[in-house]
Design a protein around this motif. Structure first.
Motif, mmCIF file in Angstrom:
data_model
loop_
_atom_site.group_PDB
_atom_site.id
_atom_site.type_symbol
_atom_site.label_atom_id
_atom_site.label_comp_id
_atom_site.label_asym_id
_atom_site.label_seq_id
_atom_site.Cartn_x
_atom_site.Cartn_y
_atom_site.Cartn_z
ATOM 1 N N PHE A 104 -41.094 -58.570 29.142
ATOM 2 C CA PHE A 104 -40.601 -57.549 30.062
ATOM 3 C C PHE A 104 -39.525 -56.683 29.406
ATOM 4 O O PHE A 104 -39.528 -55.459 29.575
ATOM 5 C CB PHE A 104 -40.082 -58.205 31.343
ATOM 6 C CG PHE A 104 -41.170 -58.659 32.269
ATOM 7 C CD1 PHE A 104 -41.925 -57.741 32.974
ATOM 8 C CD2 PHE A 104 -41.440 -60.016 32.429
ATOM 9 C CE1 PHE A 104 -42.941 -58.157 33.822
ATOM 10 C CE2 PHE A 104 -42.458 -60.439 33.278
ATOM 11 C CZ PHE A 104 -43.216 -59.508 33.974
ATOM 12 N N ARG A 105 -38.633 -57.296 28.666
ATOM 13 C CA ARG A 105 -37.588 -56.515 27.999
ATOM 14 C C ARG A 105 -38.189 -55.551 26.987
ATOM 15 O O ARG A 105 -37.721 -54.419 26.838
ATOM 16 C CB ARG A 105 -36.606 -57.460 27.303
ATOM 17 C CG ARG A 105 -35.800 -58.337 28.262
ATOM 18 C CD ARG A 105 -34.749 -59.130 27.516
ATOM 19 N NE ARG A 105 -34.085 -60.123 28.365
ATOM 20 C CZ ARG A 105 -34.259 -61.434 28.265
ATOM 21 N NH1 ARG A 105 -35.078 -61.934 27.333
ATOM 22 N NH2 ARG A 105 -33.629 -62.256 29.075
ATOM 23 N N ALA A 106 -39.240 -55.993 26.311
ATOM 24 C CA ALA A 106 -39.878 -55.160 25.284
ATOM 25 C C ALA A 106 -40.741 -54.056 25.868
ATOM 26 O O ALA A 106 -41.140 -53.138 25.141
ATOM 27 C CB ALA A 106 -40.719 -56.035 24.356
ATOM 28 N N HIS A 107 -41.038 -54.127 27.160
ATOM 29 C CA HIS A 107 -41.945 -53.152 27.768
ATOM 30 C C HIS A 107 -41.260 -52.298 28.841
ATOM 31 O O HIS A 107 -41.905 -51.806 29.768
ATOM 32 C CB HIS A 107 -43.171 -53.870 28.351
ATOM 33 C CG HIS A 107 -44.111 -54.357 27.296
ATOM 34 N ND1 HIS A 107 -43.892 -55.512 26.588
ATOM 35 C CD2 HIS A 107 -45.266 -53.829 26.802
ATOM 36 C CE1 HIS A 107 -44.868 -55.686 25.711
ATOM 37 N NE2 HIS A 107 -45.702 -54.678 25.816
ATOM 38 N N GLY A 108 -39.974 -52.110 28.684
ATOM 39 C CA GLY A 108 -39.277 -51.111 29.469
ATOM 40 C C GLY A 108 -38.778 -51.532 30.836
ATOM 41 O O GLY A 108 -38.259 -50.698 31.590
ATOM 42 N N PHE A 109 -38.888 -52.796 31.176
ATOM 43 C CA PHE A 109 -38.357 -53.259 32.453
ATOM 44 C C PHE A 109 -36.851 -53.506 32.293
ATOM 45 O O PHE A 109 -36.429 -54.218 31.387
ATOM 46 C CB PHE A 109 -39.055 -54.542 32.896
ATOM 47 C CG PHE A 109 -40.488 -54.337 33.315
ATOM 48 C CD1 PHE A 109 -40.819 -54.205 34.656
ATOM 49 C CD2 PHE A 109 -41.501 -54.269 32.373
ATOM 50 C CE1 PHE A 109 -42.143 -54.012 35.052
ATOM 51 C CE2 PHE A 109 -42.829 -54.079 32.750
ATOM 52 C CZ PHE A 109 -43.149 -53.944 34.087
ATOM 53 N N THR A 110 -36.075 -52.923 33.164
ATOM 54 C CA THR A 110 -34.619 -53.014 33.024
ATOM 55 C C THR A 110 -33.947 -53.836 34.116
ATOM 56 O O THR A 110 -32.841 -54.349 33.910
ATOM 57 C CB THR A 110 -34.002 -51.603 33.023
ATOM 58 O OG1 THR A 110 -34.375 -50.910 34.223
ATOM 59 C CG2 THR A 110 -34.497 -50.797 31.815
ATOM 60 N N GLU A 111 -34.574 -53.945 35.277
ATOM 61 C CA GLU A 111 -33.999 -54.739 36.370
ATOM 62 C C GLU A 111 -34.629 -56.128 36.328
ATOM 63 O O GLU A 111 -35.691 -56.369 36.894
ATOM 64 C CB GLU A 111 -34.249 -54.054 37.710
ATOM 65 C CG GLU A 111 -33.519 -52.726 37.843
ATOM 66 C CD GLU A 111 -33.669 -52.130 39.223
ATOM 67 O OE1 GLU A 111 -32.832 -52.435 40.101
ATOM 68 O OE2 GLU A 111 -34.631 -51.372 39.434
ATOM 69 N N ILE A 112 -33.958 -57.014 35.625
ATOM 70 C CA ILE A 112 -34.480 -58.361 35.375
ATOM 71 C C ILE A 112 -33.438 -59.381 35.809
ATOM 72 O O ILE A 112 -32.261 -59.268 35.461
ATOM 73 C CB ILE A 112 -34.816 -58.557 33.881
ATOM 74 C CG1 ILE A 112 -35.904 -57.566 33.440
ATOM 75 C CG2 ILE A 112 -35.254 -59.989 33.598
ATOM 76 C CD1 ILE A 112 -36.183 -57.588 31.946
ATOM 77 N N HIS A 113 -33.886 -60.372 36.556
ATOM 78 C CA HIS A 113 -32.979 -61.427 37.021
ATOM 79 C C HIS A 113 -33.453 -62.773 36.481
ATOM 80 O O HIS A 113 -34.582 -63.187 36.730
ATOM 81 C CB HIS A 113 -32.946 -61.466 38.547
ATOM 82 C CG HIS A 113 -32.069 -62.553 39.103
ATOM 83 N ND1 HIS A 113 -30.701 -62.522 39.021
ATOM 84 C CD2 HIS A 113 -32.387 -63.720 39.734
ATOM 85 C CE1 HIS A 113 -30.198 -63.607 39.597
ATOM 86 N NE2 HIS A 113 -31.193 -64.357 40.023
ATOM 87 N N GLU A 114 -32.586 -63.444 35.747
ATOM 88 C CA GLU A 114 -32.881 -64.796 35.280
ATOM 89 C C GLU A 114 -32.409 -65.769 36.365
ATOM 90 O O GLU A 114 -31.224 -65.825 36.680
ATOM 91 C CB GLU A 114 -32.176 -65.074 33.959
ATOM 92 C CG GLU A 114 -32.659 -64.185 32.824
ATOM 93 C CD GLU A 114 -32.072 -64.576 31.484
ATOM 94 O OE1 GLU A 114 -32.058 -65.790 31.187
ATOM 95 O OE2 GLU A 114 -31.625 -63.682 30.746
ATOM 96 N N PRO A 115 -33.315 -66.538 36.928
ATOM 97 C CA PRO A 115 -32.991 -67.309 38.136
ATOM 98 C C PRO A 115 -32.093 -68.506 37.876
ATOM 99 O O PRO A 115 -32.124 -69.114 36.806
ATOM 100 C CB PRO A 115 -34.363 -67.758 38.635
ATOM 101 C CG PRO A 115 -35.186 -67.851 37.381
ATOM 102 C CD PRO A 115 -34.721 -66.717 36.528
ATOM 103 N N LEU A 116 -31.335 -68.847 38.891
ATOM 104 C CA LEU A 116 -30.519 -70.050 38.863
ATOM 105 C C LEU A 116 -31.318 -71.255 39.353
ATOM 106 O O LEU A 116 -31.058 -72.391 38.946
ATOM 107 C CB LEU A 116 -29.285 -69.868 39.757
ATOM 108 C CG LEU A 116 -28.309 -68.762 39.363
ATOM 109 C CD1 LEU A 116 -27.215 -68.642 40.421
ATOM 110 C CD2 LEU A 116 -27.711 -69.040 37.992
ATOM 111 N N HIS A 117 -32.277 -71.005 40.243
ATOM 112 C CA HIS A 117 -33.009 -72.077 40.904
ATOM 113 C C HIS A 117 -34.478 -72.075 40.475
ATOM 114 O O HIS A 117 -35.024 -71.050 40.071
ATOM 115 C CB HIS A 117 -32.895 -71.928 42.422
ATOM 116 C CG HIS A 117 -31.489 -71.864 42.904
ATOM 117 N ND1 HIS A 117 -30.635 -72.948 42.847
ATOM 118 C CD2 HIS A 117 -30.762 -70.841 43.428
ATOM 119 C CE1 HIS A 117 -29.448 -72.610 43.323
ATOM 120 N NE2 HIS A 117 -29.499 -71.340 43.683
#
Length: 272
Positions: A104-117
């Motif tokens: 996702f980072r390499a393909h232009g997605f900027t709103e990314i959330h790494e989950p806690l749960h």
């Protein structure tokens, strides 16, 4: 009623390294060898069906130490261009989460959330125009539901899975028309309270038999008109036609050995 297909964008991962060497769901039996060339041919047929229907298929590079990466739906959930990453319940799949985030980072997605749960992407999240339906009970944590609601800004409806054969929501429920909030599901996979919630929210849902559910017939992908599903789920074809859908049967028998079928192999990339 008339049905209109809408062009979709999917993320898939070829089963280059697919094998069943451990068991983390009731479908997996390391004693049953995988025919890898057949698995690849079946996966390619699924990809080609999507392309023939006018959809876009993006590819995630498989990694030799992650045999379950073919089940690309589990790696994230994308709504309105926002990416909620996965956090896997089993250590055997943990590294898949970062592989997806790198894509996702390499393909232009900027709103990314790494989950806690713990959540396993579209394995346990199903998206309609109104709700995000969220499974729990075997893999995803109920705490992930609030996390998803906060990130996506959409109501998240928690649903309790009670039959271990249906360890992910996408094995027990499928969205048929996300614009009209139409779904199909197998009631026996859910707790009494969750069945009541589904009946209240989706009174016209297509209810499936235990036989078709056990063939993973609900592990399906719809573009609003065409419903791609396991060809063995023969009892679903006519009810779908009666509702104006066009069922498209495919054989993913080798990939079923890992506990997944059409939807498990298909993550939808929903644009903003």
């Amino acid at each position: 009623m008339p049905r209109d297909a809408r062009s979709r964008r999917y993320l898939m991962c070829p089963p280059t390294h697919f094998e069943v060497t451990y068991s983390i769901n009731p479908w997996m039996d390391p004693g049953k060898p995988v025919d890898l060339p057949l698995a690849m041919a079946q996966w390619e047929d699924l990809r080609d069906r999507y392309l023939a229907l006018g959809h876009t298929v993006e590819l995630l590079d498989p990694r030799p130490d992650l045999p379950d990466m073919v089940y690309a739906a589990n790696g994230a959930c994308v709504v309105d261009g926002r990416v909620l990453g996965a956090r896997f319940a089993h250590r055997e799949r943990e590294a898949e989460a970062e592989a997806h985030l790198e894509w996702f980072r390499a393909h232009g997605f900027t709103e990314i959330h790494e989950p806690l749960h713990i959540n396993e992407g579209e394995g346990d999240f199903a998206v309609t125009s109104t709700y995000v339906l969220a499974g729990q009970g075997f893999r995803s944590s109920p705490l992930s539901h609030g996390e998803a609601q906060e990130f996506f800004g959409r109501p998240v409806i928690g649903l309790e899975l009670v039959d271990p054969r249906y360890y992910h929501l996408d094995t027990a429920l499928s969205v048929l028309d996300d614009d009209r909030d139409e779904i199909m599901y197998y009631p026996g996979a859910f707790s009494p309270g969750s069945r009541a919630v589904l009946a209240r929210l989706f009174p016209d849902a297509l209810l499936t038999s235990e036989e078709d559910a056990a063939r993973l017939g609900l592990n399906a992908v719809s573009d609003g008109r065409h419903v791609v599903l396991p060809q063995a789920a023969t009892g679903l074809f006519e009810p779908l036609r009666e509702r104006g859908f066009e069922p498209v049967g495919v054989d993913l028998g080798e990939l079923l050995k890992g506990g997944g079928s059409v939807k498990c192999c298909t993550q939808e990339l929903r644009a903003a």
